[in-house]
Design an enzyme around this catalytic site. Structure first.
Site, PDB file in Angstrom:
ATOM      1  N   ARG A 112       0.733  -0.832   0.072  1.00 15.94           N
ATOM      2  CA  ARG A 112       0.379  -0.023   0.295  1.00 15.94           C
ATOM      3  C   ARG A 112       1.143   1.219   0.148  1.00 15.94           C
ATOM      4  O   ARG A 112       0.657   2.490  -0.746  1.00 15.94           O
ATOM      5  CB  ARG A 112      -1.291   0.610   1.207  1.00 15.94           C
ATOM      6  CG  ARG A 112      -2.213  -1.018   0.999  1.00 15.94           C
ATOM      7  CD  ARG A 112      -2.778  -1.471   2.677  1.00 15.94           C
ATOM      8  NE  ARG A 112      -1.896  -2.352   1.976  1.00 15.94           N
ATOM      9  CZ  ARG A 112      -1.347  -3.834   2.973  1.00 15.94           C
ATOM     10  NH1 ARG A 112      -2.922  -4.239   1.534  1.00 15.94           N
ATOM     11  NH2 ARG A 112      -0.477  -4.889   2.591  1.00 15.94           N
ATOM     12  N   THR A 113       1.743   1.557   0.510  1.00 16.00           N
ATOM     13  CA  THR A 113       2.171   2.875   0.832  1.00 16.00           C
ATOM     14  C   THR A 113       3.488   3.064   0.231  1.00 16.00           C
ATOM     15  O   THR A 113       3.558   3.920  -0.407  1.00 16.00           O
ATOM     16  CB  THR A 113       3.489   2.257   2.209  1.00 16.00           C
ATOM     17  OG1 THR A 113       2.781   2.253   3.560  1.00 16.00           O
ATOM     18  CG2 THR A 113       3.841   4.357   2.703  1.00 16.00           C
TER      19      THR A 113
ATOM     20  N   HIS B 216       4.169   5.665  11.884  1.00 17.11           N
ATOM     21  CA  HIS B 216       4.034   5.521  10.454  1.00 17.11           C
ATOM     22  C   HIS B 216       3.347   6.438  10.536  1.00 17.11           C
ATOM     23  O   HIS B 216       1.539   6.318  10.315  1.00 17.11           O
ATOM     24  CB  HIS B 216       3.296   4.324  10.384  1.00 17.11           C
ATOM     25  CG  HIS B 216       3.461   3.788   9.178  1.00 17.11           C
ATOM     26  ND1 HIS B 216       3.249   4.524   7.992  1.00 17.11           N
ATOM     27  CD2 HIS B 216       2.536   2.783   8.063  1.00 17.11           C
ATOM     28  CE1 HIS B 216       3.048   4.159   6.671  1.00 17.11           C
ATOM     29  NE2 HIS B 216       2.451   2.888   7.221  1.00 17.11           N
TER      30      HIS B 216
ATOM     31  N   ARG C 181      11.681   3.708   3.869  1.00 19.65           N
ATOM     32  CA  ARG C 181      10.721   2.860   4.642  1.00 19.65           C
ATOM     33  C   ARG C 181      12.338   1.732   5.503  1.00 19.65           C
ATOM     34  O   ARG C 181      13.018   1.477   4.172  1.00 19.65           O
ATOM     35  CB  ARG C 181       9.849   1.985   4.413  1.00 19.65           C
ATOM     36  CG  ARG C 181       9.830   0.421   5.322  1.00 19.65           C
ATOM     37  CD  ARG C 181       8.165  -0.055   4.601  1.00 19.65           C
ATOM     38  NE  ARG C 181       6.990   0.614   5.718  1.00 19.65           N
ATOM     39  CZ  ARG C 181       5.973  -0.050   4.965  1.00 19.65           C
ATOM     40  NH1 ARG C 181       5.703  -0.856   4.483  1.00 19.65           N
ATOM     41  NH2 ARG C 181       4.557   0.956   5.334  1.00 19.65           N
TER      42      ARG C 181
ATOM     43  N   LYS D  55      25.633  -5.023  -1.380  1.00 20.75           N
ATOM     44  CA  LYS D  55      26.800  -5.204  -0.926  1.00 20.75           C
ATOM     45  C   LYS D  55      27.051  -4.003   0.566  1.00 20.75           C
ATOM     46  O   LYS D  55      28.987  -3.838   0.059  1.00 20.75           O
ATOM     47  CB  LYS D  55      27.682  -4.539  -1.758  1.00 20.75           C
ATOM     48  CG  LYS D  55      26.789  -4.672  -3.218  1.00 20.75           C
ATOM     49  CD  LYS D  55      27.394  -4.445  -4.744  1.00 20.75           C
ATOM     50  CE  LYS D  55      26.013  -3.893  -6.213  1.00 20.75           C
ATOM     51  NZ  LYS D  55      26.570  -3.521  -6.903  1.00 20.75           N
TER      52      LYS D  55
HETATM   53  N1   CP Z   1      -0.433  -0.272   6.064  1.00 17.92           N
HETATM   54  C1   CP Z   1       1.197  -0.532   5.077  1.00 17.92           C
HETATM   55  O1   CP Z   1       1.953   0.745   5.542  1.00 17.92           O
HETATM   56  O2   CP Z   1       1.161  -1.323   4.460  1.00 17.92           O
HETATM   57  P1   CP Z   1       1.954  -1.655   3.458  1.00 17.92           P
HETATM   58  O3   CP Z   1       3.440  -1.906   4.730  1.00 17.92           O
HETATM   59  O4   CP Z   1       1.910  -2.404   2.186  1.00 17.92           O
HETATM   60  O5   CP Z   1       2.852  -0.712   2.939  1.00 17.92           O
END
Ligand code: CP
Length: 343
Positions: free
Chosen positions: A86-87, A164, A136, A114
């Site tokens: 999603r993100t 998040h 992320r 590496k």
């Molecule tokens: N909710 C969320 O962060 O989903 P993803 O891990 O798919 O990005």
């Protein structure tokens, strides 16, 4: 007289890059930071500005031609060192809808495999003059390290069990869509609170917006000092659910040690899964949320996830609008200025 939504949408389409002004007169100047690292250090006006901006940007994704020139000439680089559906996808689509150039890099296809450090990776990426970096990473604080190292704006797309922020913002937008005001709502977040960045960001965001936040989890999934965050805490789901307006299920974070905390998935569902019977303890018009990815039959029953109270896919749609808003508010203001100042 207030502008209609159609008028605002039409004006956005015609505006030159980076000059969007919201109908309430707020401009990009209102977001005070070059980066979005978490909700904890945002003030309520900044949260509201992002939500209002997202609300207005939603309309673009419903057009036949889903693109505006607002971030033409800006570049956004996504650095994903952990899996994401999603993100990552919504940041990529959000950048494209605003006409920014976008590039995604995964840990598995980068020089990190590496032995390159995160800071060296960031410095090399920044040598290509991006305006925004979206990261992320499994390590809490990774986004902050990047923000301190780079003059580009940095957006935290999830750092370990820390924060998040765009997830909490899209959750707030979804709650507002279905419930109107967030203030005074009883919002229950249940499951693996201890390992969850979604829980932390949501607690900060919903408390700032005036919700009564309740958390429920087996003792092994609750941080020992969780009440210091201003929430009501329960070790059983049933008392937490009574009178709830919003019920948010969380996945067990297996990748962060969650599996050691309970005997089996079946026992977990029997004790803590959101079944139709348990959901009946909440208000009749309660909504059910989940940030995804879901583990059906573990934290949530399939008939609840797909049932009439579920707004899980609306959360995903709102994620796109929120990420468009955040990219716009950062690339259109602080980050761009910073790069100009450094030049
Ligand atoms: N909710 C969320 O962060 O989903 P993803 O891990 O798919 O990005």
């Amino acid at each position: 007289m207030a502008e209609t939504r159609e008028a605002v949408a039409g004006r956005m389409n015609d505006e030159p890059a980076g000059e969007l002004v919201l109908p309430n007169g707020q401009t990009t100047e209102s977001l005070k930071h070059k980066d979005l690292l978490g909700i904890e250090h945002l003030d309520v006006e900044e949260i509201r500005l992002i939500l209002e901006t997202a609300q207005h940007l939603k309309e673009i994704s419903r057009r036949a031609i889903k693109k505006v020139p607002t971030l033409r000439g800006k570049s956004v680089i996504n650095l994903f060192f952990e899996p994401s559906t999603r993100t990552r996808t919504s940041f990529e689509i959000a950048a494209k809808r605003l006409s920014a150039d976008t590039q995604s890099i995964s840990a598995s296809t980068s020089a990190v495999v590496k032995g390159e450090t995160l800071i060296d990776t960031a410095r090399n990426i920044e040598a290509m003059f991006p305006d925004l970096l979206v990261i992320r990473h499994a390590c809490p604080g990774a986004a902050k390290i990047l923000a301190d190292t780079c003059s580009a704006g940095v957006i935290n797309a999830g750092d370990g069990a820390h924060e998040h922020p765009t997830q909490a913002l899209l959750d707030a937008l979804t709650i507002r869509d279905f419930k109107g005001e967030i203030e005074g709502l009883r919002v229950v977040i249940f499951g693996d609170i201890a390992h969850s960045r979604v829980a932390r960001s949501n607690i900060h965001c919903l408390r700032k917006l005036g919700a009564d936040v309740v958390v429920a989890a087996p003792p092994t999934f609750l941080p020992y000092d969780v009440e210091a965050l201003g929430v009501e805490a329960h070790h059983r789901l049933e008392p937490a659910l009574e009178g709830a307006d919003v019920v948010m299920a969380l996945r067990i974070q297996l990748e962060r040690g969650g599996k050691l905390s309970f005997p089996s998935s079946r026992e977990y569902f029997n004790l803590f899964g959101l079944s139709r019977e348990r959901l009946a303890l909440a208000k009749e018009d309660a909504i059910v949320m989940h940030p995804g990815p879901m583990n059906r039959g573990v934290e949530i029953a399939s008939d609840v996830a797909d049932g009439p109270s579920s707004v899980i896919l609306e959360q995903v749609s709102n994620g796109l609008a929120v990420r468009m808003a955040v990219l716009y508010l950062l690339a259109g203001s602080g980050a761009a200025k910073n790069v100009e100042a450094a030049a």
